[in-house]
Design a protein around this motif. Sequence first.
Motif, PDB file in Angstrom:
ATOM      1  N   GLN A 105      34.095  62.837  76.354  1.00 10.54           N
ATOM      2  CA  GLN A 105      34.457  62.076  75.158  1.00 10.54           C
ATOM      3  C   GLN A 105      34.402  60.568  75.417  1.00 10.54           C
ATOM      4  O   GLN A 105      33.902  59.806  74.584  1.00 10.54           O
ATOM      5  N   LEU A 106      34.900  60.161  76.564  1.00 15.59           N
ATOM      6  CA  LEU A 106      34.924  58.739  76.899  1.00 15.59           C
ATOM      7  C   LEU A 106      33.514  58.194  77.109  1.00 15.59           C
ATOM      8  O   LEU A 106      33.155  57.141  76.564  1.00 15.59           O
ATOM      9  N   VAL A 107      32.716  58.894  77.888  1.00 16.99           N
ATOM     10  CA  VAL A 107      31.366  58.415  78.184  1.00 16.99           C
ATOM     11  C   VAL A 107      30.509  58.370  76.922  1.00 16.99           C
ATOM     12  O   VAL A 107      29.789  57.393  76.676  1.00 16.99           O
ATOM     13  N   SER A 108      30.599  59.415  76.094  1.00 20.07           N
ATOM     14  CA  SER A 108      29.820  59.422  74.851  1.00 20.07           C
ATOM     15  C   SER A 108      30.299  58.325  73.907  1.00 20.07           C
ATOM     16  O   SER A 108      29.487  57.699  73.206  1.00 20.07           O
ATOM     17  N   ALA A 123      26.218  50.898  74.685  1.00 14.71           N
ATOM     18  CA  ALA A 123      25.142  51.216  73.741  1.00 14.71           C
ATOM     19  C   ALA A 123      23.932  50.296  73.914  1.00 14.71           C
ATOM     20  O   ALA A 123      22.791  50.707  73.694  1.00 14.71           O
ATOM     21  N   GLN A 124      24.185  49.059  74.317  1.00 14.85           N
ATOM     22  CA  GLN A 124      23.090  48.094  74.462  1.00 14.85           C
ATOM     23  C   GLN A 124      22.179  48.416  75.645  1.00 14.85           C
ATOM     24  O   GLN A 124      21.080  47.871  75.753  1.00 14.85           O
ATOM     25  N   TYR A 125      22.642  49.293  76.522  1.00  8.29           N
ATOM     26  CA  TYR A 125      21.873  49.601  77.731  1.00  8.29           C
ATOM     27  C   TYR A 125      21.095  50.907  77.632  1.00  8.29           C
ATOM     28  O   TYR A 125      20.395  51.267  78.575  1.00  8.29           O
ATOM     29  N   VAL A 126      21.224  51.627  76.525  1.00  5.91           N
ATOM     30  CA  VAL A 126      20.558  52.927  76.399  1.00  5.91           C
ATOM     31  C   VAL A 126      19.651  52.935  75.183  1.00  5.91           C
ATOM     32  O   VAL A 126      19.731  52.071  74.308  1.00  5.91           O
ATOM     33  N   SER A 127      18.802  53.941  75.121  1.00  3.15           N
ATOM     34  CA  SER A 127      17.838  54.048  74.020  1.00  3.15           C
ATOM     35  C   SER A 127      18.512  54.522  72.745  1.00  3.15           C
ATOM     36  O   SER A 127      19.640  55.037  72.762  1.00  3.15           O
ATOM     37  N   ASN A 135      26.440  59.950  69.741  1.00  6.58           N
ATOM     38  CA  ASN A 135      27.192  60.072  68.488  1.00  6.58           C
ATOM     39  C   ASN A 135      27.474  61.533  68.153  1.00  6.58           C
ATOM     40  O   ASN A 135      28.600  61.904  67.782  1.00  6.58           O
ATOM     41  N   TRP A 136      26.428  62.357  68.270  1.00  7.57           N
ATOM     42  CA  TRP A 136      26.573  63.791  67.986  1.00  7.57           C
ATOM     43  C   TRP A 136      27.548  64.453  68.948  1.00  7.57           C
ATOM     44  O   TRP A 136      28.436  65.211  68.550  1.00  7.57           O
ATOM     45  N   LEU A 137      27.396  64.148  70.229  1.00 11.36           N
ATOM     46  CA  LEU A 137      28.243  64.757  71.246  1.00 11.36           C
ATOM     47  C   LEU A 137      29.695  64.305  71.098  1.00 11.36           C
ATOM     48  O   LEU A 137      30.624  65.106  71.274  1.00 11.36           O
ATOM     49  N   ASN A 141      32.337  67.181  70.682  1.00  5.17           N
ATOM     50  CA  ASN A 141      33.220  67.360  71.824  1.00  5.17           C
ATOM     51  C   ASN A 141      34.689  67.204  71.441  1.00  5.17           C
ATOM     52  O   ASN A 141      35.558  67.887  71.982  1.00  5.17           O
ATOM     53  N   PHE A 142      34.962  66.295  70.477  1.00  3.79           N
ATOM     54  CA  PHE A 142      36.354  66.114  70.078  1.00  3.79           C
ATOM     55  C   PHE A 142      36.885  67.356  69.376  1.00  3.79           C
ATOM     56  O   PHE A 142      38.051  67.723  69.546  1.00  3.79           O
ATOM     57  N   ASP A 143      36.040  68.015  68.592  1.00  4.87           N
ATOM     58  CA  ASP A 143      36.450  69.267  67.956  1.00  4.87           C
ATOM     59  C   ASP A 143      36.766  70.325  69.023  1.00  4.87           C
ATOM     60  O   ASP A 143      37.764  71.053  68.911  1.00  4.87           O
TER      61      ASP A 143
END
Length: 220
Positions: A105-108, A123-127, A135-137, A141-143
């Motif tokens: 949850q934290l990493v996503s 977010a600025q470092y990834v595609s 966003n999807w994960l 994952n929280f659910d």
Amino acid sequence: MTTLKVWDGFIRCFHWFLVVSIAVLYFSIEEGMIELHFVAGFFTLALIVTRLIWGVIGSKTARLSGLLHSPKSIFKALKSPSESLGHSAPGSCMVIVFFILIITQLVSGLMSSDGILTDGPLAQYVSSDTIDFANWLHELNFDILLYAIGLHVLAIIVYRIKGKPLVKAMITGSKELKADDSEAKAKVTKPSWPAWLIFISLLVLLVFTWAKEPLTYLFS
């Protein structure tokens, strides 16, 4: 019957701080309070990183190595529950599951973005594809985390009915064990000030880096 201190101060506070922080994370996102959500997330990040470090250098019952059990020992503990200083084998599995879910949850969250105003600090470092996946994960994952919490609460209730007050032990830090004198005198906890020093240092670092902007908006 003897009373033995099995949970140090940091482990107990970690548990209850985590309960509060997850509640705040849920409330803040449901109410659209994104700045509070980020601040609570950074607090949780400092908390979980400290817990992992303390799991290497901390008290005997805090050690991550103590969470590892063979499938055989897990099934045996489920069939014939026995006393343990720290987490039981099934309880250890639950702790590992929570670690995985919370870290996910934290990493996503750090890589998430709404594409308009709010970006996680990574977010600025990834595609863009990675951001979409994050966003999807993050939502899925929280659910799953909520279901895991429900299962955890149910297990606590079942153990309480069986005469094992797990909540009380996590408040007082002590357990009543059927042990001989040598076990009763065993010291399984360490002073937790190093854990608090690590935690506070991480919080200060986050306050002056990633958490600086949301904190400014939150208190402006």
